[in-house]
Write a protein that holds these residues in place. Structure first.
Motif, short mmCIF file in Angstrom:
data_model
loop_
_atom_site.label_atom_id
_atom_site.label_comp_id
_atom_site.label_asym_id
_atom_site.label_seq_id
_atom_site.Cartn_x
_atom_site.Cartn_y
_atom_site.Cartn_z
N PRO A 135 -15.48 0.94 -4.54
CA PRO A 135 -14.19 2.19 -5.49
C PRO A 135 -13.24 1.39 -4.24
CG PRO A 135 -15.28 2.19 -3.53
CD PRO A 135 -15.58 2.42 -3.75
N ALA A 136 -11.99 0.62 -4.69
CA ALA A 136 -10.92 -0.06 -4.35
C ALA A 136 -9.68 1.46 -4.61
CB ALA A 136 -10.55 -1.39 -4.52
N PHE A 137 -8.85 0.59 -3.19
CA PHE A 137 -7.66 2.38 -3.90
C PHE A 137 -6.25 1.62 -3.37
CE2 PHE A 137 -10.06 6.19 -1.40
CZ PHE A 137 -10.80 5.85 -2.91
N TYR A 138 -5.42 1.89 -4.05
CA TYR A 138 -4.49 1.02 -4.08
C TYR A 138 -3.22 2.44 -3.87
CZ TYR A 138 -6.11 -3.50 -5.09
OH TYR A 138 -7.65 -4.92 -5.23
N LEU A 139 -2.56 2.54 -3.13
CA LEU A 139 -1.21 3.17 -3.13
C LEU A 139 0.25 2.77 -3.02
CD1 LEU A 139 -2.04 5.83 0.35
CD2 LEU A 139 -1.71 6.35 -2.16
N ILE A 140 0.76 3.17 -4.69
CA ILE A 140 1.71 2.47 -4.84
C ILE A 140 2.83 3.28 -4.26
CG2 ILE A 140 3.12 1.97 -6.78
CD1 ILE A 140 0.28 0.51 -6.15
N ASP A 141 4.26 3.36 -3.94
CA ASP A 141 5.32 3.51 -2.66
C ASP A 141 5.77 4.22 -4.64
OD1 ASP A 141 7.35 1.48 -3.50
OD2 ASP A 141 6.93 1.17 -1.16
N LYS A 142 6.67 4.60 -4.07
CA LYS A 142 8.13 5.41 -4.97
C LYS A 142 8.84 4.71 -5.74
CE LYS A 142 8.35 10.15 -2.66
NZ LYS A 142 9.63 10.99 -2.22
N GLN A 143 8.59 3.71 -5.17
CA GLN A 143 9.51 2.03 -6.07
C GLN A 143 8.54 1.05 -6.82
OE1 GLN A 143 10.53 2.68 -2.16
NE2 GLN A 143 11.99 3.79 -2.92
N GLY A 144 7.82 2.11 -6.60
CA GLY A 144 6.92 1.18 -7.05
C GLY A 144 6.34 -0.73 -6.73
N ARG A 145 5.91 -0.46 -5.24
CA ARG A 145 5.49 -1.23 -4.55
C ARG A 145 4.46 -1.04 -3.34
NH1 ARG A 145 8.42 -4.89 -5.11
NH2 ARG A 145 8.40 -6.74 -3.54
N ILE A 146 3.28 -1.04 -4.05
CA ILE A 146 1.96 -1.47 -2.97
C ILE A 146 2.25 -1.31 -1.78
CG2 ILE A 146 -0.43 -2.40 -2.29
CD1 ILE A 146 -0.07 -4.04 -5.48
N ALA A 147 1.47 0.06 -1.52
CA ALA A 147 2.39 0.44 -0.25
C ALA A 147 1.21 0.03 0.99
CB ALA A 147 2.35 1.69 0.27
N TYR A 148 -0.24 0.34 0.00
CA TYR A 148 -1.36 0.77 1.84
C TYR A 148 -2.88 0.43 0.12
CZ TYR A 148 -5.69 3.34 3.33
OH TYR A 148 -6.66 3.64 3.94
N THR A 149 -3.48 -0.78 1.17
CA THR A 149 -4.90 -0.61 0.17
C THR A 149 -6.59 -0.68 0.80
OG1 THR A 149 -5.55 -2.95 0.96
CG2 THR A 149 -4.09 -2.35 -1.33
N HIS A 150 -7.48 -0.15 0.24
CA HIS A 150 -8.74 -0.04 0.82
C HIS A 150 -9.94 0.05 0.32
CE1 HIS A 150 -11.28 1.56 3.34
NE2 HIS A 150 -11.96 2.09 2.95
N PHE A 151 -10.44 -0.69 0.32
CA PHE A 151 -12.19 -1.17 -0.21
C PHE A 151 -12.91 -0.81 0.35
CE2 PHE A 151 -8.97 -4.92 -0.33
CZ PHE A 151 -8.20 -4.22 -2.06
N GLY A 152 -13.93 0.22 -0.40
CA GLY A 152 -15.45 0.81 0.14
C GLY A 152 -14.79 2.42 -0.21
N GLU A 153 -15.88 3.27 0.78
CA GLU A 153 -16.05 3.82 1.27
C GLU A 153 -15.25 4.27 2.56
OE1 GLU A 153 -19.24 6.04 0.86
OE2 GLU A 153 -20.28 4.90 -0.11
#
Length: 169
Positions: A135-153
């Motif tokens: 899995p891969a997580f991409y957290l997007i902030d309220k302005q539409g920009r990537i703020a955080y990523t995490h790959f795997g468990e």
């Protein structure tokens, strides 16, 4: 010269640690593109989601690592949806049988997923994010920009803290 070498070394360490130059923090979040079918939702766009915190979760239903993350993603969705978090599962198949809508729908039902799921059979959104992992997580902030990523468990507490931090902004 020494400063340049240090910057190059840091960039090399970062690229090595993530495996590639995936969408980086502060980059604009790519649009959902090439989606074959939206499940649990009408089609969504990043423009529609502006002003919300968005967790984009790349997964596929037979990946054991993805299966392990689903309870956390579901919990975050339930806990924070009324505070401005939108979870979007981007189902990107690893195997041909995972492209079948009926199979994806059955998996969504089996896992009790109620948040929107985009069926990315052609890997268009996957490629837009330069993603390589399930899995891969991409957290997007309220302005539409990537703020955080995490790959795997793992790093569930860190990811939840990032969600809380972005919601508080």
């Amino acid at each position: 010269m020494l400063k340049t070498l240090k910057k190059l070394a840091l960039a090399t360490v970062f690229l090595t640690s993530v495996g590639h130059a995936a969408a980086m923090p502060n980059d604009p979040a790519p649009e959902f593109t090439g989606i074959e079918k939206w499940l649990n939702s009408a089609p969504l766009t990043m423009a529609q989601l502006r002003g919300k915190v968005v967790l984009v979760d790349f997964w596929t239903y037979t990946c054991i690592n993805c299966i392990h993350t689903i309870p956390y993603v579901k919990r975050w969705h339930e806990k924070y949806k009324d505070q401005g978090l939108t979870v979007v599962g981007v189902h990107t198949p690893e195997f041909p049988f995972e492209r079948l809508e009926t199979n994806v729908k059955q998996a969504i039902e089996r896992f009790g997923i109620t948040y929107p799921v985009a069926q990315d059979n052609r890997y268009a959104t996957w490629k837009a994010y330069s993603n390589l992992y399930w899995p891969a997580f991409y957290l997007i902030d309220k302005q539409g920009r990537i703020a955080y990523t995490h790959f795997g468990e793992g790093r569930y507490e860190e990811t939840e803290a990032a969600i809380q931090r972005l919601l508080a902004q």
